[in-house]
Design a protein around this motif. Structure first.
Motif: not given
Length: 831
Positions: A284-286, A707-711, A747-750, A779-783
């Motif tokens: 599972r790479p970035r 990505m600070k504004e759209y992470p 986690a992204d949703a919460e 889903m990978r967190p942040g994606v």
């Protein structure tokens, strides 16, 4: 703020007046009854004649004469599965598996849903002229004669005043890829001299692979992917490809080989896809770091002395000496040996030049020509004739050794132990590296293809049974003169450059280049392409837009004149599909006033005074198209195809020779003279393209300021119930997925106050889209990821294309659909 959820209400989406109503989204009593009907509907889609027939257009009354023909999907890029199409009273009533299919394919859900596509109320039935603003969906019906006269008059004027290049052909036909229909449009384009809007979809991986395997190779990698060959594979590694959804026919072969002889199956993907769930090992790479992972694997394999030195010496350019000043191969002409003439280049008609690269001869302690020295060393720095040189191998090692497993683990977010485990798999025997399109969907995608080909060369995993690198092959070479009978091949402008440069500036390569008309044939340039809002703004600069298509899709709605095109079952054609060439029989007469792409090409030619090149029957056109040496060599004739319907052009048990269509005949893991996939006058750092390299994606990188504004990294996925932007109107398939959704990690949703089933707004600086939130640990967190193919009218607001980044790599010139970022917030419908 009030939270908007799916509530079971019927109604249209908020983005336009055309298209079907929105399906219920909540499980009310009515919704429960609909859901139970879905079970029956889905069974019919996957079942046989009876199931499909009961949902077809037949009214149940006693029928007249029946027939069964062999036909199927005609999409370039999928497997064009053939089936038994049952016809009653000139109506298609069922689609079933063809038991004698030599490919053993079975029509998927999309294939079986053609019963609804062919009789969809969304079909374009007649030629139509725009009667309101572009995109408003207001039309008046006209006749074919009137339509052709108007196009002939306008195009004739543009040709006279601005030249034929001012008219651009966008798209490859409403049913792309057919020798009879789509290729007649190409023939017309070349005869008149119209400009081609050259495809930029999924091309970065092919460019990277073919830098190594050869630009003339008619494939995405080497050798062609053939699941039958997997019986010789110890392992198969899929790089960012979701076979269980996107390539169901190949997945059956993969699963069969796993069961039969225990082939190990590895998936490299940031998300836990349906295919990853089947894997023996999931890596599972970035996002955007597959190249770094490949560098680490190569570095580790070499460090542990498991690289195939004989293969590198004998079948690659690894031992070639590279001039350290020019970064190009040292050649025998640099040593005073005059080049000689080689065979005639069929593309230029001129003799080729033979000037061999130089290697070092240890036995003679002197330089010699590549191929003439028995055992050239892979490593070494030498001064030859006053020129400082190093071997290509040493230079490549310097690149990959920048990312040993320990450093790659940090960049890729993959444990060192997992990298070692994957290296062990790669070194375990014949391995096939199967390339999906995910890892090339960033602006560094070309480098991924190049690095993967290097990894295959280092382990000798190519040109032997069960080993290879790539994803597909698109048929033998047809008679190229068929598409340019006058000998003229028209200008091509990369679609990306056309949409985001030429239309905006009115210039191409620094010179005036007015685009007066656009002919969109099966195009998804609006909504299905990048940066939709920017595309629509630029289309307003085009005076006259003509669209030829099956349905009122997003692009067609922006036309000034619409031409109705036949469905698959209403036309015959021949085309290549993977390892086969297929004949599709016409099942029924064209409905309404629809015509084939080929017929439209002929009518346009007549309107422009070029009809003399189209005075042949359909059979005569097909005979001319198949009149090539490669077709004849395997018995591919019109007569044989009409008899057998499906002919394989590579023999069973085929093993590719270790000979590549490169200048050296070897795998050029170091590229002597790099060049872009398409030239639009761009600036390129050629010195940086000799070897693979890694650089972060343009947007989708966690260290970038944006990505600070759209992470969140913004990705798409192929949908089980749509083929790209096709099938959006099929009711059965809409039952499976009634409306647009966005997948995200819980986690992204919460963190954003989002719950399962909420309507959310996905947004960035370019645009937005509203969809239902689907939460999953896959889903990978942040994606975040969405199933693609929805039309604008099917959203409550916005569309997916509006969020995509239109920046692109000047070498690959590729649509980088994953190189985009966004954020998500709850959507308040009343706000």
């Amino acid at each position: 703020m009030a939270r908007s959820k799916g509530d079971g209400r019927d109604g249209r989406a908020g983005n336009g007046s055309e298209g079907g109503g929105r399906a219920p989204t909540g499980l009310t009593r009515r919704g429960f009854l609909k859901a139970t009907a879905l079970v029956a509907g889905t069974a019919a889609l996957g079942g046989g004649l009876g199931g499909c027939g009961s949902l077809g257009p037949a009214d149940g009354t006693p029928s007249g004469e029946e027939k069964v023909v062999i036909s199927g999907c005609q999409y370039a890029g999928c497997y064009s599965c053939q089936g038994l199409v049952k016809v009653r009273d000139n109506k298609v009533v069922s689609i079933n598996t063809w038991p004698e299919d030599p490919r053993h394919h079975k029509p998927c859900l999309r294939g079986r849903a053609h019963l609804q596509r062919i009789y969809s109320p969304d079909r374009i039935k007649y030629p139509m002229r725009r009667a309101g603003e572009r995109g408003a969906g207001q039309w008046e019906q006209i006749g074919w004669d009137e339509a052709m006269a108007e196009i002939g008059e306008k195009w004739g004027g543009y040709i006279k005043d601005f030249g034929p290049q001012s008219i651009v052909f966008e798209g490859s036909g409403a049913k792309s890829g057919g020798y009879l229909n789509s290729y007649l449009l190409t023939r017309l384009r070349n005869i008149v001299g119209f400009t081609e809007s050259a495809s930029c979809d999924d091309m970065a991986m092919a460019k990277g692979l073919n830098k190594v395997f050869g630009p003339a190779l008619n494939t995405w990698g080497f050798p062609p992917f053939d699941w039958v060959q997997l019986e010789n594979s110890v392992a198969m590694i899929t790089w960012s490809g979701n076979l269980t959804v996107a390539n169901t026919q190949n997945w059956r072969g993969v699963a069969e080989n796993r069961e039969r002889h225990g082939m190990k199956f590895v998936v490299v993907d940031p998300n836990y896809t349906g295919t990853a769930q089947k894997a023996d090992l999931w890596v599972r790479p970035r996002p955007g770091t597959d190249t770094v992972l490949q560098f680490a694997l190569t570095s580790h394999i070499v460090a542990t002395d498991r690289h195939d030195k004989d293969f590198l010496r004998d079948f690659t350019v690894a031992p070639v000496l590279v001039n350290q000043k020019t970064k190009m191969f040292l050649r025998m002409s640099d040593l005073g040996v005059a080049p000689t003439e080689g065979p005639i280049d069929p593309m230029t008609g001129q003799p080729t030049v033979i000037d061999p690269p130089v290697v070092w001869d240890n036995a003679a302690s002197a330089p010699g020509a590549l191929g003439a020295v028995a055992d050239p060393p892979l490593s070494g720095s030498r001064t030859v004739n006053g020129i400082q040189t190093r071997t290509a191998w040493d230079m490549l090692l310097e690149v990959v050794d920048e990312y040993p497993p320990e450093k790659a683990a940090e960049v890729c977010d993959v444990p060192v132990e997992t990298i070692h485990e994957l290296a062990d798999v790669i070194c375990s025997g014949p391995v096939f590296h199967h390339t999906g399109y995910g890892s090339q969907s960033y602006n560094n995608g070309v480098q991924n293809g190049h690095a993967l080909a290097l990894l295959g060369a280092v382990t000798g995993n190519t040109g032997k049974p069960g080993a290879g690198t790539g994803s597909g092959w698109h048929g033998p070479t047809y008679n190229l003169a068929y598409t340019y009978p006058t000998g003229f091949n028209s200008m091509a402008i990369a679609k990306l450059a056309l949409c985001f440069d030429v239309l905006e500036t009115g210039e191409f390569k620094g010179e005036p280049f007015p685009v007066k008309s656009l002919f969109m044939s099966g195009s998804s340039i609006v909504g299905g392409f990048l940066d939709t809002n920017r595309v629509v703004r630029n289309l307003e600069k085009v005076e006259f837009i003509v669209a030829a298509d099956l349905t009122f899709n997003d692009s067609a709605k922006y036309a000034d004149l619409l031409l109705p095109v036949t469905h698959n079952y209403e036309q015959e054609d021949i085309f290549g599909s993977d390892l086969y060439v297929l004949y599709m029989e016409r099942a029924v007469e064209p409905a309404f006033e629809c015509r084939t792409d080929g017929q439209i090409a002929i009518e346009l030619a007549k309107a422009l005074g070029a009809g003399e090149y189209f005075e042949m029957s359909d059979d005569e056109f097909l005979h001319e198209a198949l009149d090539s040496e490669s077709m004849r060599a395997v018995g591919l004739t019109v007569e044989n195809l009409k008899r057998d319907r499906c002919i394989r052009f590579l023999p069973e048990g085929y093993v590719a020779e270790r000979q590549w269509p490169t200048g050296t005949g070897r795998m050029e893991i170091y590229v002597d003279a790099p060049f872009p996939r398409l030239d639009y006058g761009q600036e390129i750092d050629f010195d940086a393209e000799h070897m693979p390299r890694w650089f972060p994606p343009t947007e989708a990188w966690h260290e970038h300021e944006v990505m600070k504004e759209y992470p969140l990294v913004f990705m798409s996925e192929r949908a089980r119930n749509r083929y790209h932007t096709q099938d959006h109107e099929a009711t059965w398939l809409r039952e499976i997925e009634p409306e647009p959704i966005i997948r995200m990690n819980p986690a992204d949703a919460e963190a954003r106050g989002i719950e399962e089933g909420d309507y959310v707004e996905v947004f960035n600086a370019r645009g937005h889209a509203v969809a239902l939130a689907r939460l999953s640990e896959e889903m990978r967190p942040g994606v975040v990821k969405y199933p693609k193919g929805w039309q604008i009218y099917q959203f409550k607001s916005g569309c997916w294309g509006a969020l995509h980044n239109s920046a692109f790599d000047p070498v690959g010139v590729n649509d980088s659909y994953f190189d985009a970022v966004c954020d998500i917030r709850p959507w308040n419908e009343e706000a």
